[in-house]
Write an enzyme that holds these catalytic residues in place. Structure first.
Site, PDB file in Angstrom:
ATOM      1  N   ARG A 227     -25.023 -42.503 -40.436  1.00 10.60           N
ATOM      2  CA  ARG A 227     -23.770 -42.958 -41.032  1.00 10.60           C
ATOM      3  C   ARG A 227     -23.416 -44.306 -40.431  1.00 10.60           C
ATOM      4  NH1 ARG A 227     -21.501 -43.458 -37.142  1.00 10.60           N
ATOM      5  NH2 ARG A 227     -19.820 -44.504 -38.256  1.00 10.60           N
ATOM      6  N   GLY A 228     -22.414 -44.933 -41.054  1.00  6.37           N
ATOM      7  CA  GLY A 228     -22.098 -46.317 -40.749  1.00  6.37           C
ATOM      8  C   GLY A 228     -22.753 -47.167 -41.811  1.00  6.37           C
ATOM      9  N   ALA A 229     -21.963 -48.010 -42.488  1.00  9.88           N
ATOM     10  CA  ALA A 229     -22.481 -48.721 -43.659  1.00  9.88           C
ATOM     11  C   ALA A 229     -23.778 -49.491 -43.388  1.00  9.88           C
ATOM     12  CB  ALA A 229     -21.394 -49.661 -44.209  1.00  9.88           C
TER      13      ALA A 229
ATOM     14  N   ARG B 221     -24.230 -41.922 -51.398  1.00 11.74           N
ATOM     15  CA  ARG B 221     -22.845 -42.148 -50.975  1.00 11.74           C
ATOM     16  C   ARG B 221     -22.298 -43.327 -51.766  1.00 11.74           C
ATOM     17  NH1 ARG B 221     -21.029 -41.613 -44.993  1.00 11.74           N
ATOM     18  NH2 ARG B 221     -19.166 -41.015 -46.157  1.00 11.74           N
TER      19      ARG B 221
ATOM     20  N   GLN C 112     -15.735 -38.584 -36.024  1.00 10.06           N
ATOM     21  CA  GLN C 112     -16.652 -39.653 -35.621  1.00 10.06           C
ATOM     22  C   GLN C 112     -16.161 -40.393 -34.382  1.00 10.06           C
ATOM     23  OE1 GLN C 112     -15.499 -39.173 -38.766  1.00 10.06           O
ATOM     24  NE2 GLN C 112     -16.968 -39.822 -40.306  1.00 10.06           N
TER      25      GLN C 112
ATOM     26  N   ASP D  16     -16.378 -50.221 -45.086  1.00 14.17           N
ATOM     27  CA  ASP D  16     -17.464 -49.746 -45.926  1.00 14.17           C
ATOM     28  C   ASP D  16     -17.597 -50.582 -47.194  1.00 14.17           C
ATOM     29  OD1 ASP D  16     -18.689 -46.899 -45.001  1.00 14.17           O
ATOM     30  OD2 ASP D  16     -16.671 -47.197 -44.232  1.00 14.17           O
TER      31      ASP D  16
ATOM     32  N   ASN E 169     -12.233 -48.233 -45.835  1.00 14.11           N
ATOM     33  CA  ASN E 169     -12.789 -47.800 -44.551  1.00 14.11           C
ATOM     34  C   ASN E 169     -12.422 -46.329 -44.364  1.00 14.11           C
ATOM     35  OD1 ASN E 169     -14.250 -48.539 -42.102  1.00 14.11           O
ATOM     36  ND2 ASN E 169     -12.328 -48.190 -41.033  1.00 14.11           N
ATOM     37  N   LYS E 170     -12.837 -45.766 -43.256  1.00 15.82           N
ATOM     38  CA  LYS E 170     -12.617 -44.347 -43.001  1.00 15.82           C
ATOM     39  C   LYS E 170     -11.156 -43.952 -43.207  1.00 15.82           C
ATOM     40  CE  LYS E 170     -15.232 -42.088 -42.309  1.00 15.82           C
ATOM     41  NZ  LYS E 170     -15.959 -41.339 -43.375  1.00 15.82           N
TER      42      LYS E 170
END
Length: 355
Positions: A50-52, A93, A198, A239, A249-250
């Site tokens: 994970r993480g763009a 995703r 996270q 993201d 973003n998150k």
């Protein structure tokens, strides 16, 4: 001691891809091997990676790996299969633009190949190049971001935009690694980042590995922490950034931006150019992924909510551009009218490439 002795999240192994399984952190450091396109899709969709930027790197390697096994007899047949696999991975995703950016960069790299073998080689070389470039990009983002902080500052962040979410250094966490390298004292307050934690599992873990001063708080402690601990700034990753600067973003990021405005402190977004999507005009055009209700109703596999309760579980939110003090990229710090400034960054990039 090497300040950056942190496991890399993605590694190319010629016959397979090895990733750090971020689902297992911080209780176990587990590496898993991805051998098929389906393995790569699952790793992205299930948040093993994970993480763009890391998603983009993994997808690029995944497409190159899959293509290396094609039995295509003609270049046309090769590209037809490549498009199918590209579309399949792109659906893993929907919010993180780096995923599609990396896949499209690979297909473009193989477009003019004169043979199937040449196309296969071009894909592998381009995927490796994406990872190498990302490490350099993240360091440059960190240098620009570090210029915004003073020694002793306390800075808040959410989710994980660090080394294991990228090739190295991270985006929002990059200035803290570079500060440690330069002997500059900065303190980080990391939100736990419900529902997948996270911040608690990943950000706290990797900053501690590097010896960075980090304090973990729950998401609903943010306002009190800003007030009681004298937080000077908030910095987050992204993201997807729309042309007008609206940033996905998150989930929870939008709330932090509102708090920053209320407390009169700067709110920074740190992201590479690859996260800026000029084809997306505003945040209203960004698709927001909704994930499985179990992420909310369960903790570590244990149910914490009543059976049958309705659940809304968006993985991201969109912060309006007017709440963002600056966007920090590898090309510098952008402020003001993002609708004009962000496209200008790409114009400079294109000009540099033609020199």
């Amino acid at each position: 001691m090497d300040t950056f002795a942190i496991p890399r999240s993605v590694e190319w192994r010629e016959t397979h891809i090895t990733i750090l399984n971020q689902q297992k952190l911080p209780l176990a450091t587990e590496y898993i091997d991805l051998h098929t396109l389906e393995d790569v899709y699952d790793a992205i969709a299930s948040l093993k990676v994970r993480g763009a930027p890391a998603i983009g790197i993994t997808a690029a390697y995944g497409l190159a790996l899959a293509a290396s096994h094609y039995k295509a007899e003609t270049v046309h047949e090769f590209h037809s299969r490549l498009k199918q696999d590209r579309d399949y991975l792109a659906s893993a995703r929907p919010t993180a633009v780096n995923l599609v950016w990396a896949l499209d960069r690979l297909t473009a790299a193989a477009k003019d190949a004169a043979s199937v073998n040449e196309a296969k080689t071009a894909l592998i070389h381009e995927a490796i190049r994406i990872q190498i470039e990302d490490e350099d990009v993240c360091r440059r983002i960190g240098e620009h971001a570090l210029s915004l902080f003073r020694p002793g500052d306390r800075v808040m962040t959410i989710c994980n935009a660090g080394s294991i979410a990228t090739a190295r250094y991270g985006t929002a966490l990059a200035p803290f690694y570079l500060a440690k390298e330069k002997g500059i004292e900065l303190s980080v307050y990391a939100l736990e980042t419900r529902p997948v934690l996270q911040g608690a599992r990943l950000t706290a873990w990797e900053l501690m590995q590097a010896g960075v001063d980090v304090t973990l708080i729950t998401d609903n402690m943010a306002a009190q922490t800003i007030k009681a601990k004298g937080i000077r700034a908030i910095i987050v990753g992204a993201d997807r950034i729309a042309q007008n600067g609206d940033t996905a973003n998150k989930i929870g990021t939008f709330g932090l931006a509102l708090l920053a405005k209320s407390f009169g402190i700067p709110f920074y977004v740190a992201a590479p150019l690859s996260t800026i999507d000029l084809a997306t005009k505003t945040g209203a055009d960004i698709p927001i992924e909704e994930r499985h209700p179990d992420e909310v109703t369960h903790l570590a596999g244990v149910r914490v909510a009543p059976e049958g309760v309705n659940v809304y579980n968006p993985a991201f939110d969109v912060t309006p551009n007017e709440l963002i003090t600056a966007i920090i990229t590898e090309k510098g710090i952008v402020r003001g009218s993002y609708s004009a400034a962000l496209p200008a960054l790409f114009a400079k990039e294109e000009q540099h490439e033609t020199i």
